[in-house]
Motif scaffolding. Structure first.
Motif, PDB file in Angstrom:
ATOM      1  N   GLU A 153       0.813  -1.223   0.000  1.00 40.52           N
ATOM      2  CA  GLU A 153       0.000   0.000   0.000  1.00 40.52           C
ATOM      3  C   GLU A 153       0.843   1.269   0.000  1.00 40.52           C
ATOM      4  O   GLU A 153       0.325   2.361  -0.244  1.00 40.52           O
ATOM      5  CB  GLU A 153      -0.923   0.003   1.220  1.00 40.52           C
ATOM      6  CG  GLU A 153      -1.943  -1.129   1.238  1.00 40.52           C
ATOM      7  CD  GLU A 153      -2.889  -1.056   0.047  1.00 40.52           C
ATOM      8  OE1 GLU A 153      -3.261   0.079  -0.335  1.00 40.52           O
ATOM      9  OE2 GLU A 153      -3.264  -2.111  -0.489  1.00 40.52           O
ATOM     10  N   GLN A 154       2.126   1.136   0.288  1.00 37.98           N
ATOM     11  CA  GLN A 154       3.001   2.311   0.368  1.00 37.98           C
ATOM     12  C   GLN A 154       3.871   2.477  -0.878  1.00 37.98           C
ATOM     13  O   GLN A 154       4.717   3.370  -0.933  1.00 37.98           O
ATOM     14  CB  GLN A 154       3.885   2.211   1.620  1.00 37.98           C
ATOM     15  CG  GLN A 154       3.079   2.280   2.919  1.00 37.98           C
ATOM     16  CD  GLN A 154       3.904   1.889   4.125  1.00 37.98           C
ATOM     17  OE1 GLN A 154       3.851   0.770   4.604  1.00 37.98           O
ATOM     18  NE2 GLN A 154       4.679   2.832   4.621  1.00 37.98           N
ATOM     19  N   LEU A 155       3.665   1.617  -1.879  1.00 39.10           N
ATOM     20  CA  LEU A 155       4.429   1.694  -3.117  1.00 39.10           C
ATOM     21  C   LEU A 155       3.794   2.678  -4.090  1.00 39.10           C
ATOM     22  O   LEU A 155       2.566   2.839  -4.123  1.00 39.10           O
ATOM     23  CB  LEU A 155       4.529   0.320  -3.771  1.00 39.10           C
ATOM     24  CG  LEU A 155       5.264  -0.772  -2.986  1.00 39.10           C
ATOM     25  CD1 LEU A 155       5.187  -2.097  -3.732  1.00 39.10           C
ATOM     26  CD2 LEU A 155       6.722  -0.380  -2.759  1.00 39.10           C
ATOM     27  N   ALA A 156       4.602   3.328  -4.907  1.00 36.98           N
ATOM     28  CA  ALA A 156       4.091   4.195  -5.962  1.00 36.98           C
ATOM     29  C   ALA A 156       3.419   3.355  -7.044  1.00 36.98           C
ATOM     30  O   ALA A 156       3.643   2.137  -7.145  1.00 36.98           O
ATOM     31  CB  ALA A 156       5.237   5.019  -6.551  1.00 36.98           C
ATOM     32  N   SER A 157       2.606   3.985  -7.865  1.00 38.30           N
ATOM     33  CA  SER A 157       1.856   3.255  -8.884  1.00 38.30           C
ATOM     34  C   SER A 157       2.766   2.613  -9.925  1.00 38.30           C
ATOM     35  O   SER A 157       2.412   1.600 -10.528  1.00 38.30           O
ATOM     36  CB  SER A 157       0.861   4.193  -9.577  1.00 38.30           C
ATOM     37  OG  SER A 157       1.554   5.287 -10.173  1.00 38.30           O
ATOM     38  N   ASP A 158       3.948   3.180 -10.144  1.00 37.44           N
ATOM     39  CA  ASP A 158       4.890   2.631 -11.128  1.00 37.44           C
ATOM     40  C   ASP A 158       6.163   2.129 -10.435  1.00 37.44           C
ATOM     41  O   ASP A 158       7.258   2.233 -10.988  1.00 37.44           O
ATOM     42  CB  ASP A 158       5.244   3.674 -12.179  1.00 37.44           C
ATOM     43  CG  ASP A 158       5.842   4.932 -11.561  1.00 37.44           C
ATOM     44  OD1 ASP A 158       5.743   5.097 -10.334  1.00 37.44           O
ATOM     45  OD2 ASP A 158       6.407   5.754 -12.313  1.00 37.44           O
ATOM     46  N   ALA A 159       5.995   1.580  -9.245  1.00 35.91           N
ATOM     47  CA  ALA A 159       7.145   1.165  -8.450  1.00 35.91           C
ATOM     48  C   ALA A 159       7.885  -0.017  -9.082  1.00 35.91           C
ATOM     49  O   ALA A 159       7.329  -0.775  -9.886  1.00 35.91           O
ATOM     50  CB  ALA A 159       6.707   0.795  -7.037  1.00 35.91           C
ATOM     51  N   VAL A 160       9.162  -0.140  -8.700  1.00 35.75           N
ATOM     52  CA  VAL A 160       9.996  -1.277  -9.095  1.00 35.75           C
ATOM     53  C   VAL A 160      10.446  -1.978  -7.818  1.00 35.75           C
ATOM     54  O   VAL A 160      10.867  -1.330  -6.857  1.00 35.75           O
ATOM     55  CB  VAL A 160      11.229  -0.808  -9.897  1.00 35.75           C
ATOM     56  CG1 VAL A 160      12.141  -1.995 -10.220  1.00 35.75           C
ATOM     57  CG2 VAL A 160      10.793  -0.112 -11.179  1.00 35.75           C
ATOM     58  N   VAL A 161      10.321  -3.325  -7.805  1.00 31.76           N
ATOM     59  CA  VAL A 161      10.726  -4.123  -6.654  1.00 31.76           C
ATOM     60  C   VAL A 161      11.865  -5.041  -7.099  1.00 31.76           C
ATOM     61  O   VAL A 161      11.748  -5.764  -8.086  1.00 31.76           O
ATOM     62  CB  VAL A 161       9.560  -4.954  -6.085  1.00 31.76           C
ATOM     63  CG1 VAL A 161      10.036  -5.815  -4.910  1.00 31.76           C
ATOM     64  CG2 VAL A 161       8.430  -4.032  -5.643  1.00 31.76           C
ATOM     65  N   ILE A 162      12.965  -5.000  -6.365  1.00 31.39           N
ATOM     66  CA  ILE A 162      14.148  -5.809  -6.661  1.00 31.39           C
ATOM     67  C   ILE A 162      14.297  -6.884  -5.596  1.00 31.39           C
ATOM     68  O   ILE A 162      14.307  -6.575  -4.399  1.00 31.39           O
ATOM     69  CB  ILE A 162      15.422  -4.941  -6.682  1.00 31.39           C
ATOM     70  CG1 ILE A 162      15.290  -3.776  -7.671  1.00 31.39           C
ATOM     71  CG2 ILE A 162      16.646  -5.792  -6.999  1.00 31.39           C
ATOM     72  CD1 ILE A 162      15.240  -4.170  -9.105  1.00 31.39           C
ATOM     73  N   MET A 163      14.392  -8.130  -6.009  1.00 31.19           N
ATOM     74  CA  MET A 163      14.664  -9.242  -5.093  1.00 31.19           C
ATOM     75  C   MET A 163      16.041  -9.815  -5.432  1.00 31.19           C
ATOM     76  O   MET A 163      16.258 -10.330  -6.526  1.00 31.19           O
ATOM     77  CB  MET A 163      13.598 -10.320  -5.205  1.00 31.19           C
ATOM     78  CG  MET A 163      13.932 -11.597  -4.417  1.00 31.19           C
ATOM     79  SD  MET A 163      13.938 -11.361  -2.633  1.00 31.19           S
ATOM     80  CE  MET A 163      12.211 -11.713  -2.263  1.00 31.19           C
TER      81      MET A 163
END
Length: 372
Positions: A324-334
């Motif tokens: 819920e705290q991510l931007a609409s165009d967020a990128v997540v790196i694992m």
């Protein structure tokens, strides 16, 4: 006998003195009277001159006194001007020294950077020669083993060794790219093992320069915090990095490293001890939720913690907690998707949160990139 009088008048400055003298007096008397009259005149004139001289003296004293005060005022003003001139000269000298020192420091930075790059290029060339040498050795070894192993086994052995050497070369190449991208001001600790590998670090630096994220959140601090700080500094946009760390001792080391590199104004470290989190009916050791309370619009989320040793699939709560705290165009790196657990976590995220596109990068530790 009628007496006649001779009227003798003596003119004085303030009036006249009149003497009535009998005409039958003798001449000496007349002369004496005349002398007396003019003597009185001279006395009055002398008094007038003395009064005039006194007035002139007082006026002269006043002029001398005023002139003396003016000379003192001018002397004091001159001293002030001299002091200001000395202070201005000191300031000018200090500015010149500061400018010269800045030029010297910049020159030293450039020289150190050039020396580092030259050394890295030398290592690259040396590694190339070693790789070529290993290929020759392996070629000879393959011929020698031909009688002991089947050709398929020999090719497989040769291929495995070459792949290992190729991985090493790729990390050296990525490290060279990192140092060519940003100017590092102080020595850095080794990468790989517990720290991120150079290929992922180079990717993150490039990602920051291209996407210019306003808010980066990193789960797990360390060497990556420094490189991301340099990336933010180089890009020049108003971005910041929040690095979450559960280990207080490791957090202190990262803080000292950021201060040494002059990046502590771009990176905020937050201590968040692991505490129990209930998620989907399961208990997880997870960062203290208070560390994330003020965060919103996260553009880039880097998941490199908690450590895998805390429990199986330890990093799974990252997306459920922060979605819920991510931007609409967020990128997540694992990171560390070379391990099956991290790969499984990414699969669970995609099932639970559809709409994410997945890209798997062939880094040394395999990187999964989720983009909305």
């Amino acid at each position: 006998m009628r007496s006649k009088a001779l009227i003798l008048v003596a003119a004085l400055a303030s009036g006249a003195v009149v003497f009535a003298v009998p005409t039958d007096w003798r001449a000496p008397v007349l002369v004496a009277l005349a002398v007396l009259a003019f003597g009185l005149y001279a006395v009055r004139e002398r008094a007038a001159l003395r009064a005039l001289r006194d007035v002139g003296q007082r006026q002269s004293d006043r002029v001398n006194r005023d002139a003396g005060q003016l000379r003192i005022a001018l002397a004091e003003q001159g001293e002030k001007l001299d002091a200001q001139a000395v202070q201005a000269a000191r300031i000018e000298k200090a500015v010149a020294q500061t400018t010269a020192l800045g030029k010297e420091i910049a020159s030293l930075h450039v020289a150190a950077t050039n020396e580092t790059l030259a050394a890295l290029r030398g290592h690259e060339e040396e590694n190339r020669k070693r790789l070529n040498g290993f290929e020759e050795i392996l070629g000879r070894s393959e011929k020698q083993l031909a009688g002991l192993l089947s050709s398929a086994e020999a090719r497989r052995l040769n291929s495995g060794v070459l792949q290992g050497l190729e991985r090493e070369f790729r990390q050296v190449e990525a490290l060279l790219n990192l140092y060519a991208t940003v100017t590092v001001r102080e020595p850095l600790p080794p990468s790989r093992k517990w720290a991120m590998s150079p290929d992922l670090l180079a990717y993150l630096v490039s990602l920051v320069q291209v996407r210019k994220p306003s808010l980066i959140v990193e789960l797990g601090s360390g060497l990556s915090s420094v490189w991301l700080g340099y990336a933010l500094e180089k890009s020049g946009h108003a971005g910041r990095l929040i690095s979450i760390e559960h280990d207080a001792e490791f957090l202190a080391k990262t803080r000292r490293m950021l201060a040494d590199h002059g990046l502590d104004h771009l990176v905020e470290l937050r201590h968040a001890p692991l505490s129990e989190l209930t998620l989907d009916g399961e208990s997880w050791p997870w960062y203290d939720r208070a560390a994330f309370a003020s965060l919103s619009g996260i553009d880039l989320l880097i998941v490199d913690g908690p450590p895998a040793a805390t429990r199986d699939h330890a990093r799974y709560p990252a997306l459920p907690v922060l979605s819920e705290q991510l931007a609409s165009d967020a990128v997540v790196i694992m990171d560390d998707c070379v391990r099956q657990e991290e790969t499984d976590i990414v699969s669970r995220w995609r099932d639970a949160y559809p709409g994410w596109n997945l890209e798997v990068l062939p880094h040394e530790k395999i990187t999964s990139v989720l983009i909305r």
